[in-house]
Design a protein around this motif. Structure first.
Motif, short mmCIF file in Angstrom:
data_model
loop_
_atom_site.label_atom_id
_atom_site.label_comp_id
_atom_site.label_asym_id
_atom_site.label_seq_id
_atom_site.Cartn_x
_atom_site.Cartn_y
_atom_site.Cartn_z
N ILE A 1 0.84 -1.20 0.00
CA ILE A 1 0.00 0.00 0.00
C ILE A 1 0.88 1.26 0.00
O ILE A 1 0.62 2.21 -0.75
CB ILE A 1 -0.97 -0.03 1.20
N LEU A 2 1.94 1.23 0.79
CA LEU A 2 2.84 2.40 0.81
C LEU A 2 3.44 2.64 -0.57
O LEU A 2 3.56 3.77 -1.03
CB LEU A 2 3.96 2.19 1.85
N THR A 3 3.80 1.53 -1.25
CA THR A 3 4.38 1.68 -2.59
C THR A 3 3.33 2.23 -3.56
O THR A 3 3.60 3.17 -4.31
CB THR A 3 4.89 0.30 -3.10
N ILE A 4 2.14 1.64 -3.54
CA ILE A 4 1.07 2.08 -4.45
C ILE A 4 0.81 3.57 -4.25
O ILE A 4 0.63 4.34 -5.19
CB ILE A 4 -0.23 1.28 -4.19
N LYS A 5 0.84 3.99 -2.97
CA LYS A 5 0.44 5.37 -2.68
C LYS A 5 1.44 6.42 -3.16
O LYS A 5 1.12 7.59 -3.26
CB LYS A 5 0.19 5.52 -1.18
N GLN A 6 2.64 5.96 -3.48
CA GLN A 6 3.61 6.92 -4.00
C GLN A 6 3.16 7.51 -5.32
O GLN A 6 3.49 8.64 -5.67
CB GLN A 6 4.98 6.24 -4.18
N THR A 7 2.39 6.73 -6.07
CA THR A 7 1.98 7.21 -7.40
C THR A 7 0.46 7.32 -7.56
O THR A 7 -0.02 7.82 -8.57
CB THR A 7 2.50 6.25 -8.49
N ALA A 8 -0.28 6.83 -6.56
CA ALA A 8 -1.75 6.78 -6.72
C ALA A 8 -2.36 8.19 -6.78
O ALA A 8 -1.90 9.10 -6.10
CB ALA A 8 -2.36 6.00 -5.57
N LYS A 9 -3.40 8.29 -7.60
CA LYS A 9 -4.05 9.61 -7.73
C LYS A 9 -5.24 9.71 -6.79
O LYS A 9 -5.61 10.78 -6.35
CB LYS A 9 -4.51 9.80 -9.17
N HIS A 10 -5.90 8.55 -6.52
CA HIS A 10 -7.09 8.58 -5.68
C HIS A 10 -6.88 7.76 -4.42
O HIS A 10 -6.12 6.81 -4.43
CB HIS A 10 -8.30 7.97 -6.42
N GLN A 11 -7.63 8.14 -3.40
CA GLN A 11 -7.65 7.32 -2.18
C GLN A 11 -8.68 6.21 -2.40
O GLN A 11 -9.85 6.47 -2.69
CB GLN A 11 -8.03 8.21 -0.99
N GLU A 12 -8.25 4.96 -2.30
CA GLU A 12 -9.16 3.84 -2.56
C GLU A 12 -8.88 2.68 -1.59
O GLU A 12 -7.78 2.58 -1.06
CB GLU A 12 -8.91 3.29 -3.97
N ILE A 13 -9.89 1.81 -1.46
CA ILE A 13 -9.67 0.59 -0.66
C ILE A 13 -8.81 -0.35 -1.49
O ILE A 13 -9.21 -0.77 -2.58
CB ILE A 13 -11.01 -0.09 -0.30
N LYS A 14 -7.63 -0.68 -0.96
CA LYS A 14 -6.70 -1.50 -1.74
C LYS A 14 -6.65 -2.94 -1.26
O LYS A 14 -6.31 -3.85 -2.01
CB LYS A 14 -5.28 -0.91 -1.66
N ALA A 15 -6.93 -3.14 0.04
CA ALA A 15 -6.81 -4.51 0.55
C ALA A 15 -8.05 -4.90 1.36
O ALA A 15 -8.60 -4.10 2.11
CB ALA A 15 -5.58 -4.62 1.43
N LEU A 16 -8.47 -6.15 1.16
CA LEU A 16 -9.59 -6.69 1.93
C LEU A 16 -9.05 -7.89 2.71
O LEU A 16 -8.45 -8.79 2.14
CB LEU A 16 -10.71 -7.14 0.99
N ILE A 17 -9.28 -7.87 4.02
CA ILE A 17 -8.83 -9.00 4.84
C ILE A 17 -10.06 -9.64 5.48
O ILE A 17 -10.81 -8.98 6.20
CB ILE A 17 -7.82 -8.55 5.93
N LEU A 18 -10.27 -10.92 5.20
CA LEU A 18 -11.43 -11.63 5.76
C LEU A 18 -10.97 -12.60 6.84
O LEU A 18 -9.94 -13.26 6.70
CB LEU A 18 -12.13 -12.44 4.66
N ALA A 19 -11.74 -12.66 7.92
CA ALA A 19 -11.46 -13.64 8.98
C ALA A 19 -12.80 -14.16 9.48
O ALA A 19 -13.82 -13.48 9.36
CB ALA A 19 -10.66 -12.99 10.10
N PRO A 20 -12.81 -15.39 10.04
CA PRO A 20 -14.10 -15.99 10.36
C PRO A 20 -14.77 -15.51 11.65
O PRO A 20 -15.89 -15.91 11.92
CB PRO A 20 -13.76 -17.49 10.48
N SER A 21 -14.12 -14.70 12.45
CA SER A 21 -14.81 -14.24 13.67
C SER A 21 -14.50 -12.78 13.97
O SER A 21 -13.48 -12.25 13.52
CB SER A 21 -14.44 -15.11 14.87
N ARG A 22 -15.39 -12.19 14.76
CA ARG A 22 -15.20 -10.78 15.13
C ARG A 22 -13.91 -10.61 15.93
O ARG A 22 -13.19 -9.63 15.75
CB ARG A 22 -16.39 -10.30 15.96
N GLU A 23 -13.64 -11.57 16.82
CA GLU A 23 -12.42 -11.48 17.64
C GLU A 23 -11.18 -11.42 16.75
O GLU A 23 -10.30 -10.62 16.95
CB GLU A 23 -12.26 -12.70 18.56
N LEU A 24 -11.16 -12.33 15.76
CA LEU A 24 -9.98 -12.38 14.89
C LEU A 24 -9.86 -11.10 14.07
O LEU A 24 -8.75 -10.61 13.85
CB LEU A 24 -10.06 -13.60 13.97
N CYS A 25 -10.99 -10.55 13.62
CA CYS A 25 -10.94 -9.30 12.85
C CYS A 25 -10.39 -8.18 13.73
O CYS A 25 -9.53 -7.40 13.31
CB CYS A 25 -12.34 -8.91 12.37
#
Ligand code: AMP
Length: 557
Positions: free
Chosen positions: A72-96
């Motif tokens: 994300i830090l690398t992408i942001k060096q050249t990115a023009k817009h602020q966007e959601i770049k990563a999605l992390i899924l986990a099976p429980s609220r605790e883990l999230c």
């Protein structure tokens, strides 16, 4: 290459990571990458899809979080817009929640550049909408919550997302998220880098793999199931139920256990039995089981991690799910517990209890996997730990199974050392223990279960409004309060001098608790005068050890 031809382990600063990440890692006190980090980080930075199988406590969260942040830090060096770049899924609220915590720690030096939002908490979707409107860089959530936000139009990943992580992948399908995951896939871009992390490579993981990954590298680390003997000691002590209770009381009351401990039992009722029993001696303890609201479980683990209390009693999920012997009187309770637990209720799986010095198996786990999961609560990352198992005659075959499982074919050596405890030295503790144990009737346990659920649901409301005003203050509610369904006799909380075994006078004692805790902290990090005991946090419980030390001292004098 190293001189002997073996590839030299790469350190964090040799992985071409951003300085801000390296500073955060240094702040966390991580000196070297764990094996999984050493292997996975470079592959992920190269852009490969990776399926990681690693044992619990191996440092796998950071193994994928670090490259995600770096990318994300690398992408942001050249990115023009602020966007959601990563999605992390986990099976429980605790883990999230835990995952978001790790990401926040790793982005402490670049918190403006990399923002992470956890959408798992079960609040109205519209409450989280403003967080998503700001287009955080990373979104963490359960498949259900993420899908709901996408359907509500609060989040669109189709064009922006570049990285997908699924943690504890083997639980994702078994927790019933299959249809949500499939639906979610249709709403993701066609090209992205994906990472699956899992403790096992089950059929479910294979299904997920074909759904999510493209030509992945499979990292099946040849790691042992449990931490090596140099890091994790295993003790066993033969004792029947009443003796187990007496020894536990003596160990805790005399502060012979150093650092934070998790006591494992096999049923929810037993959790409360232990809590009510120890409460009579003024020993505060927090219960963790799948019947309690997820938010409270999360909060309890957080407080434990912050050192607000030292002891948790837990009935682990494996034990709850075990169908058991139909003649076993605990079986009906197991069935009932199964019905009541919620979808995301894994207690011992994946949840990171930090700096646990001791795992105490009050009840011996019902199978090898369960032993492995429990043992995995300690000796995490590069820390030291001990497992002390109380074993009744009936449980001996279970101990032997674990012993045989880990026996090395060549040297035939058991992982277990016998724990030396002279029960006759704590004769006076026995009488008190017996009274207190008997005072915890089945009715008292049932009332305690109900009372705690009510109390914690009430706490949930308090938590909600309090944290809206004080989001950073987690210390306001304690979960180790007495439940008072058994009459408390004040005199039981004192340990009169005459009942302390002669070998322990001057060593054990009240008021030592703070020092003990500090000892553990120092023993986990910098060198200290307690360094000698570092390799074995349970050494302080060895009566014979004390005897010999005292004798030595005398001789020296
Ligand atoms: P995980 O397997 O991701 O749940 O991590 C287990 C524990 O190891 C966590 O408490 C981390 O803080 C700790 N940890 C992760 N990486 C390292 C490292 N390189 N050195 C020391 N501890 C670590």
């Amino acid at each position: 290459m190293a001189e002997d031809g073996e590839e030299k382990p790469r350190n964090f600063h040799e992985m071409e990571l951003d300085d801000r990440i390296l500073k955060a890692i240094a702040k966390l006190g991580w000196q070297t990458p764990t094996l999984i980090q050493e292997r996975a980080i470079p592959l992920l930075l190269e852009g490969k899809d990776v399926l990681v199988r690693a044992r619990t406590g191996s440092g796998k969260t950071a193994a994928f979080a670090i490259p995600v942040i770096q990318k994300i830090l690398t992408i942001k060096q050249t990115a023009k817009h602020q966007e959601i770049k990563a999605l992390i899924l986990a099976p429980s609220r605790e883990l999230c929640h835990q995952m978001c915590g790790v990401i926040k720690e790793l982005t402490i030096k670049c918190s403006r550049e990399v923002r992470c939002v956890d959408v798992a908490p079960p609040v109205e979707l519209s409450v989280q909408k403003p967080l998503l409107v700001e287009q955080p860089d990373i979104v963490v959530g359960t498949p259900t919550r993420v899908l709901k936000h996408i359907k509500a139009g609060y989040m669109d990943l189709k064009k922006s997302m570049e990285l997908l992580v699924i943690d504890e992948a083997d639980l994702v399908f078994s927790f019933g998220y299959e249809s949500e995951v499939r639906e979610l896939m249709e709403r993701l871009p066609s090209i992205y880098q994906a990472i699956l992390a899992s403790a096992t490579l089950s059929e479910d993981v294979k299904n997920l793999k074909s759904l999510v990954l493209h030509n992945p590298v499979i990292l099946k680390l040849e790691e042992p199931e449990i931490a090596p003997a140099s890091q994790l000691s295993h003790y066993h002590l033969m004792a029947e139920e009443m003796d187990k209770a007496t020894i536990l009381y003596a160990l805790l009351k005399l502060h012979l256990i150093r650092g934070k401990s998790i006591i494992f039992v096999n049923t929810v009722d037993k959790c409360y039995k232990i809590k009510l029993y120890l409460e009579q001696f003024g020993i505060p303890i927090c219960v963790l089981n799948s019947e309690l609201p997820a938010k409270i479980r999360c909060h309890s683990v957080n407080q434990f991690n912050q050192g607000i209390y030292d002891t948790i009693v837990a009935s682990d999920e494996k034990a709850l799910e075990q169908p058991g012997n139909p003649n076993d009187k605990n079986n009906s309770e197991l069935q009932k517990s199964k019905r009541k637990k919620d979808k995301e209720s894994g207690v011992s799986r994946g949840i990171d209890f930090q700096c646990v010095a001791n795992v105490i198996n009050f009840d011996f786990p019902l199978d090898v996997q369960s032993y492995v999961h429990r043992a995995g609560r300690t000796a995490r990352g590069n820390n030291q730990g001990s497992v002390l198992s109380f074993v009744s005659i009936r449980e001996k075959p279970l101990l032997e199974k674990v012993e045989n499982h880990f026996k090395n074919d060549q040297d035939d050596v058991s992982i277990f050392k016998s724990y030396q405890f002279k029960l006759d030295e704590i004769e006076s503790f026995k009488y008190r223990a017996k009274d207190a144990w008997r005072a915890v009737t089945r009715i008292a346990v049932r009332e305690a279960r109900l009372k705690e659920i009510k109390q914690e649901i009430f706490n949930c409301q308090k938590l909600k409004s309090y944290f809206e005003d004080n989001p950073t203050d987690l210390q306001v509610l304690r979960h180790d309060k007495a439940l008072h369904t058994v009459k408390i006799q004040q005199h039981l909380s004192d340990v009169p001098e005459y009942i302390v075994p002669p070998t322990l006078k001057g060593i054990a004692g009240l008021g030592r608790k703070k020092r003990k805790r500090e000892n553990y902290r120092t023993s986990q990090g910098s060198s200290s005068r307690f360094e000698a005991k570092k390799n074995n946090p349970l050494l302080s419980m060895d009566f014979e050890g004390f005897n010999s030390k005292k004798k030595k001292k005398k001789n020296n004098n």
